[in-house]
Structure formats: structure tokens, C-alpha cells
Design an enzyme around this catalytic site. Structure first.
Site, PDB file in Angstrom:
ATOM      1  N   TYR A   1      -5.991 122.392  92.148  1.00 10.11           N
ATOM      2  CA  TYR A   1      -7.271 123.176  92.716  1.00 10.11           C
ATOM      3  C   TYR A   1      -8.391 122.580  92.096  1.00 10.11           C
ATOM      4  O   TYR A   1      -8.680 121.161  92.151  1.00 10.11           O
ATOM      5  CB  TYR A   1      -7.057 124.650  92.739  1.00 10.11           C
ATOM      6  CG  TYR A   1      -7.867 125.420  93.616  1.00 10.11           C
ATOM      7  CD1 TYR A   1      -7.988 125.071  94.893  1.00 10.11           C
ATOM      8  CD2 TYR A   1      -8.882 126.245  93.291  1.00 10.11           C
ATOM      9  CE1 TYR A   1      -8.495 125.588  95.815  1.00 10.11           C
ATOM     10  CE2 TYR A   1      -9.795 126.837  94.220  1.00 10.11           C
ATOM     11  CZ  TYR A   1      -9.503 126.658  95.607  1.00 10.11           C
ATOM     12  OH  TYR A   1     -10.545 126.938  96.365  1.00 10.11           O
TER      13      TYR A   1
ATOM     14  N   LYS B   1      13.522 128.818 114.536  1.00 10.24           N
ATOM     15  CA  LYS B   1      13.218 127.214 114.882  1.00 10.24           C
ATOM     16  C   LYS B   1      12.811 126.574 113.869  1.00 10.24           C
ATOM     17  O   LYS B   1      13.151 125.372 113.591  1.00 10.24           O
ATOM     18  CB  LYS B   1      12.303 127.191 116.094  1.00 10.24           C
ATOM     19  CG  LYS B   1      12.248 125.684 116.895  1.00 10.24           C
ATOM     20  CD  LYS B   1      13.451 125.487 117.218  1.00 10.24           C
ATOM     21  CE  LYS B   1      13.280 124.253 118.119  1.00 10.24           C
ATOM     22  NZ  LYS B   1      13.183 124.270 119.499  1.00 10.24           N
TER      23      LYS B   1
END
Length: 751
Positions: free
Chosen positions: A41, A96
Site C-alpha cells: 500500500y 460462473k
């Protein structure tokens, strides 16, 4: 072969446990120290941000964009369920997403958009473009899906693919190539009738026309009949594009003399009379789900020369989208494609068709319980063919590069193919293979501990999954009460509960047991107590007398106790060559470890026996055995008498002239790490070992449990091998799913 039965309760439990939903997000970089966090970060992250701002294409290098697909729906056409809305479509879209991961190692995230306005969907998806390498649209109703996909393809610079249209079309085209090949017909000449003018039907016909089918030879039908030039009722621009110049008005009329029928419509839309009226060697793709327009049995009753495909997995020639979309996106992502164009789809279809014509690998035949070879009942590859991952994306990527869709072409296609092979998790195909073999075997499975709710849930699942008959040892009233408490009260009638009180074979069991134990200090009262009151012994006696085909036990007592009881009935000890082999599944690899159950301190002869048993288990699982005898020493250094037997075990196998690879002694990193192995070019192993034979049972147990607890590995076993009947002993901490896995192993005769 038994049919699987899935109850509503099971489906809900599957989505609820162990955590709600079907996937989670995990970090791929270290996140432990302050330095790690600073790199991930602030301030470290600023560097790639600036690099991407300067050169946008580097987003594929420094972020997950290049392997990230969005699965997007608004829930207006969910499976066969209709317009359920965005929120209710989420389980399908999550499903999916996990199929993308399972079949092609593509990371996918589901996004459900709560709107039916095409412009709002287009705008939302367009704005998300920077995040993803590709967009998979799903379950959006026609005609809005055409508008949405077309606009997004024009306005975005990443692949946009509506799978309900093109996924079905690609697999249909692959099957059609082979069906026409077998029937000796050319696509330019055949008369094609399509029933179902929705998204999938129109896409199927469009792709076949791109591949050579003639417009005038194609008749499209919907619920109002033939779509002909001049028709005005129930028309739209997409249907009009396929309107034929014809006097035909009904499906029945259109089918006369047709070479090909494509159905993406409804159950029963095609009659036997229609099939009988078709041309010689008709090709029938009845793709309505879950019930086809006409079943293969019905079609073959009137036309033995028909080649029939459906959307169902329990019939040959399944038109299954999972053969297409994962590999289309894999190839497209790997060339940083701007789009998935028609050439890429056609390349995918041809690659699938070619794969079906080749010899089928043994592991696929093993998984499906039958030999598969190119012909009328095998024109499309099976979804679990391990070659799909390294064959289809290569063809897609090459077509993308040839047509200018690639931002970053692949230079070394051979290296690309190797990298695709390395992506896939072999454990999934192994477990799938075992499940299919178990369904074929239809073993009567004896579950010895019918007083445990986990065992009862596993027994119910075993039977409802179509593996075979579940025989539960227990008291009927107790089994009934525990099933009801587990929410499975309706299963009481399905299971067969067996005990000493309701069997007609108790005396035969006692006579057999007395014969075995009378010279081991057991009198007839002892034998009665064992046979009538000890469920482990009773279950083993059932198995020994052929009143069941395989046995699962060990959930309620320590494995040593259960093994001791089983030894009253079978020769399941070290002296008779028994061994325990545990399968450890972790990070896309499977390693067998032995002996984890029987031998406490094996010598070199025992170690050689264990290795041979483990090689047999490996082959049963479809693995090519590579055995490493592991220690803290590698090829004699450091010198230790504790390590010497591991070295001598290889010498024993030399004398036995076994037919598998083995080497030792060596440390675990030398056994498993290909780079470390390079330091020992004389080693007989041709790659990382998949079987580790350890010095003693304590080291085996420590290794397995450490992997399980610290690394989160999936552990199957110990698999009891070397006994003349299939017996598997679970651990006391087994879940219902663990018990089911052991039952599947037993059903396959592994042991």
C-alpha cells in the site's frame, strides 16, 4: 449407472457451509511485516501507479487486470428460471466465477446490476472497464442482450462476450463440424432448421453462416413458425436478418428433408414424425435444458442413422458451455486481447472438434467408466478432458494474434502451452475421476457407525449422489431419530439399516469368527459379544460374507482400535502387507505419504512394500508413480544409521525390479522441488516425487497433520491398502464430506 439426486436442503447447505457463498479473495503477496504492508500500500504502491499513468499497458504487469474477468448480469433470464432479478441471480454468477477458476485458472468476480435499462447497464459496465481484462455477460434476456453486447463491443477495448449467445454457438459449431464429417456432408450444402430465435439460437446460426452455411439453406423458426421474408408478427431486427425466402410456414414443414436440426427452444418441440421426415444421416442438436426438444432414445427409435446431441450430461454429446468460455477468455487474456472476434470463436470450435477426433487419454476413459472414441456418440470432447486447458487457449490466442486482436502477442507458443499445463490443478480431475468410477461401480457401501450424524449424512449423500446402496449399521430407531435431528427425516425410507437383531446371518458370522479366533484366546461368548455388539466387527463380517461390497469405519473410535477390530475378521496388519497411504492435496498438486496407519517402525523390506502399495494407489488415481524415500539425509549425507534404511529400501526395489520410478534417501525439498533436484543430475526421478515414503508412522502422522493444520491442505486417508476387500478407516475428526470421500475411494476398490 446411478443418477444423482440433489435435494433442496443439500443445495442450500452447499451454499451456506463452510462460509456463505462459493469463493473468497486471497492475497498473492506476503502481508505479514510492516515492510510488506508498505510495499503493498503506502508508500510503495505509488510507484506502479505512476508507471501505469505513464504507460497504461503496464496495468497488465503490475495489477491483476490481465487475469480478471467480470461476470455481469441483471437477472432477467436466470438459467431456466426467468426474470428473478439481480440479487437472486448472484448464486448463478458466483457459480460462473468458480467455473472460470476451476477450468482455466481465470479469476472472476460476479457483478449483479439492479436495472433492466440497457443504457444503464452499458454505462455501468463501460465505467468498470479499467478494472477487468474481459467482460462475461450472462443471463440477460433478449433482445436487450444484443443491444448491450453490441454497444459494449464497440465502445470498450477489452473482450465483451455474452456467453448465453456465443458460448452455446461455439460448442454447437464444434459438434457440427464433426457430425457433418461423420455423415459425409459439407456445411455449404446442408439444409439447417433452427427452432428457438432467442439469443443462443441466433448466435448459433450466425456462427454457422460465418463457417460456410448458406443463408438460403437456413430456416429459423420461433413459437409462431417459420421466420420468412415479409413476416411482420413477432419480429425484430435480429430475426429479420435471418428471414428466409420460403413458402414454408411451420416447423413440421421445414423439417422435411432437413439435414440438420438445431433446437434452443422447449421440451417436446420436435416429434418422431418430424425426425422421420429428415434427410439421410440427420444431425439433431436438441439443446433445450433441462429437457431436450426430443430425447436421443425417441430420435433413434425412428432414425437409427441420426447423430444426436443434447445439453444434458447423462446423454452422449453434451453441448456444454464450460468447454468454451473458460478457454476463450484464457487465450484472450493471455494476448491482452481487445476483443473476442469471430475468428477466435471459430478457432475454438475447430480445436474442440479436432480434440474429439484424437485418441482419448486413459484417465478420461477411466473417469467416465467407458472407452470413448470418435464416432456418433462422441463428437464433442468431455468437459473433464485434461488436454482442453493447453489446446484450446493456444488456438484462440493464435487466431487473436493473426487477426490483430492481440495487444501483446505470444512469441514462444511452446512455452505458452507448457505454462497452461502448469496452471491446472490435477487434484480436481482426480476427484472427478474417482466420483465417476464410484457411480459406475455401484458398490453397496457398509457404513459401520450408524449412530453418528456425520456418518448418516455421508450415507445419505452417497446414495443420493448415485454411487450405490448405503447400508448403515445401527439401531433403526436411533438412526431415524438422528436423521430427523439432522433435517434428513425423508431419508429414513431410503437407507437400509442393518444390525445383529435384524440379520439372518448372525450364526454364520459367529462360526466364521470363532474359526479365526479360537486359537487366539477367544471363546464362544467372546465371539458372540464381538459379532453381535461391536459394530466394527459386525460390519467387517458383513463385508467378508459378501453382504456389502466395501466398508467405511473409524469415525467414532481411534484408527488403531478400529484396525485391531477389523483384524479379527481380515488380515489387515503389517505381517500380511497392509499399509496406510494418505493423499495430501495442496496448491495444485497431490502427494501420497506412507505409511500413516499400519507400520510403526518399518525396516527396508517393509518400506519397499509400502512404496509398492503406494504406487498401486497412485495408479488407481491416474498418477504416474514417482517414489522418494525421504529422511533428513540426502544420498548419504549427513551419515546416520537412522537414515540408512531409507537408502537400503531403494536397493530392495532394485532387486524386485518394480515398474515405477523410485529414489532415495533424500530430504523433502529434493524430492518435491524441481529446481533443487537439478543439483542431483544422477537421480533416477524424472520430476518431482508424488509419493513420499517416510521412516516411521510418527513422522508420517506429523507430516500429514502439519500440512493439514498449517498449510490448509486437503487430506484424504489414510487409505488402507493391501487387504483383500475395500476397507477405509476415517479419522475421528472427519466431516461428513471426508467420510463421503473415503466411501468413494472404497467404492472404486482403491486399497
Amino acid at each position: 449407472m446411478g443418477k444423482s439426486k440433489i435435494t433442496d436442503e443439500e443445495a442450500l447447505a452447499f451454499h451456506l457451509d463452510p462460509t456463505p457463498g462459493k469463493f473468497e479473495i486471497r492475497a498473492t503477496v506476503p502481508m505479514t511485516t510492516q515492510r510488506d504492508l508498505s510495499l503493498a500500500y503506502s508508500p510503495g504502491v505509488a510507484v506502479p501507479c505512476e508507471a501505469i499513468a505513464e504507460s497504461p499497458e503496464t496495468a497488465y504487469d503490475y495489477t491483476n487486470k490481465g487475469n480478471l474477468v467480470a461476470v455481469i448480469s441483471n437477472g432477467t433470464a436466470v438459467l431456466g428460471l426467468g426474470n428473478l432479478g439481480a440479487l437472486a441471480s448472484k448464486p448463478v454468477m458466483e457459480g460462473k466465477a468458480v467455473l472460470f477458476k476451476r477450468f482455466a485458472d481465470v479469476n472472476a468476480i460476479d457483478i449483479e446490476l439492479d436495472t433492466e435499462d440497457p443504457d444503464e447497464i452499458i454505462q455501468a459496465v463501460k465505467l468498470m472497464g479499467p478494472t477487468f481484462g474481459g467482460i462475461n455477460l450472462e443471463d440477460i434476456k433478449a433482445p436487450e442482450c444484443f443491444i448491450i453486447e453490441q454497444r459494449l463491443k464497440e465502445e470498450m477495448d477489452i473482450p465483451v462476450f455474452h456467453d448465453d449467445q456465443h458460448g452455446t454457438a461455439v460448442i454447437c459449431a464444434a459438434g457440427m463440424i464433426n457430425a457433418l464429417h461423420l455423415s459425409g456432408k459439407k456445411i455449404e450444402d446442408v439444409k439447417i432448421v433452427l427452432n428457438g430465435a432467442g439469443a443462443a439460437g441466433i448466435a448459433c446460426l450466425e456462427l454457422l453462416k460465418r463457417m460456410g452455411a448458406q443463408h438460403d439453406n437456413c430456416i429459423m423458426c420461433d413459437t409462431k413458425g417459420v421466420i420468412y421474408q415479409g413476416r411482420t408478427e413477432g419480429m425484430n431486427q435480429w430475426k429479420s436478418a435471418h428471414a428466409a425466402k420460403t413458402e414454408l410456414r411451420t416447423l413440421e414443414e421445414a423439417m422435411v428433408g432437413a439435414d440438420v436440426f438445431l433446437g434452443v427452444s422447449a421440451k417436446g418441440a420436435v416429434t418422431q414424425e418430424m425426425v422421420a421426415s429428415m434427410a439421410d444421416n440427420p444431425v439433431i442438436f436438441a439443446m433445450a435444458n433441462p429437457h431436450p426438444e426430443i430425447t436421443p432414445e425417441e430420435a433413434h427409435e425412428v432414425r437409427m442413422d441420426a447423430i444426436v446431441a443434447t445439453g444434458r450430461s447423462d446423454y452422449p454429446n453434451q453441448v456444454n458451455n464450460v468447454l468454451g468460455f473458460p478457454y476463450l477468455f484464457r487465450g484472450a487474456l493471455d494476448i491482452h486481447a481487445r476483443a473476442i472476434n469471430d475468428e477466435m470463436k471459430i478457432a475454438c470450435a475447430h480445436a474442440l472438434a479436432e480434440l474429439a477426433r484424437e485418441d482419448v487419454p486413459d484417465e478420461v476413459a477411466l473417469a467416465y467408466g467407458k472407452a470413448l472414441s470418435f464416432g456418433r456418440d462422441y463428437i464433442i470432447p468431455t468437459p473433464f478432458d485434461p488436454r482442453l486447458i493447453h489446446r484450446i487457449p493456444v488456438a484462440v490466442a493464435r487466431a487473436g494474434m493473426d487477426t490483430g486482436a492481440a495487444r501483446r502477442p505470444i512469441i514462444d507458443m511452446d512455452a505458452y502451452e507448457l505454462s497452461l499445463k502448469a496452471r491446472m490443478d490435477p487434484t480436481a480431475s482426480i476427484l472427478r475421476s474417482l466420483n465417476t468410477r464410484a457411480r459406475t461401480a455401484q458398490s453397496r457401501m457398509i457404513f459401520a457407525e450408524g449412530d453418528d450424524p456425520r456418518v448418516l449424512r455421508a450415507a445419505v449423500t452417497y446414495q443420493r449422489s448415485g454411487f450405490g446402496k448405503a447400508l448403515v449399521v445401527g439401531r433403526s430407531e436411533d438412526v431415524k431419530a438422528k436423521l430427523e435431528a439432522a433435517g434428513l427425516g425423508d431419508a429414513v425410507r431410503e437407507l437400509e439399516v442393518v444390525n445383529a437383531a435384524n440379520t439372518t446371518h448372525l450364526q454364520a458370522y459367529k462360526d466364521f469368527l470363532y474359526e479365526r479366533l479360537q486359537r487366539k484366546g477367544f471363546d464362544q461368548k467372546d465371539v458372540h459379544r464381538l459379532a453381535a455388539r461391536d459394530r466394527h466387527v459386525f460390519a467387517a463380517l458383513m463385508l467378508a460374507h459378501g453382504h456389502g461390497d466395501a466398508l467405511v469405519s473409524g469415525v467414532t473410535r481411534k484408527s488403531a482400535h478400529v484396525l485391531e477390530r477389523i483384524n479379527h475378521v481380515f488380515d489387515a496388519d503389517a505381517a500380511h502387507g497392509a499399509a496406510g497411504i494418505t493423499a495430501v492435496l495442496h496448491k495444485n498438486r497431490i502427494v501420497l505419504i506412507g505409511d500413516t496407519l499400519v507400520h510403526e517402525w518399518p525396516d527396508e523390506e517393509d518400506l519397499a512394500d509400502i512404496a509398492t502399495r503406494a504406487a498401486g494407489v497412485a495408479r488407481h488415481m491416474g498418477l504416474d508413480p514417482r517414489v522418494a524415500f525421504v529422511s533428513f539425509s540426502t544420498f548419504g549425507y549427513p551419515v546416520s544409521e537412522r537414515a540408512e534404511k531409507m537408502h537400503l529400501a531403494s536397493d530392495v526395489l532394485d532387486q524386485r525390479r518394480v515398474d515405477f520410478e523410485y529414489e532415495g534417501e533424500m530430504t523433502v525439498d529434493v524430492a518435491l522441488n524441481a529446481n533443487v533436484q537439478k543439483a542431483y543430475p544422477f537421480s533416477r526421478l524424472t520430476g518431482p516425487a508424488n509419493i513420499l515414503i517416510v521412516p516411521a508412522r510418527h513422522s508420517a502422522s506429523i507430516s500429514v497433520k502439519l500440512m493439514q493444520e498449517m498449510a490448509g491442505a486437503t487430506v484424504i486417508g489414510p487409505i488402507l491398502t493391501g487387504v483383500n476387500k475395500p476397507i477405509q478407516i476415517c479419522s475421528t475428526v472427519s466431516t461428513a464430506n471426508d467420510i463421503l470421500n473415503m466411501a468413494v475411494l472404497a467404492a472404486c476398490g482403491i486399497g
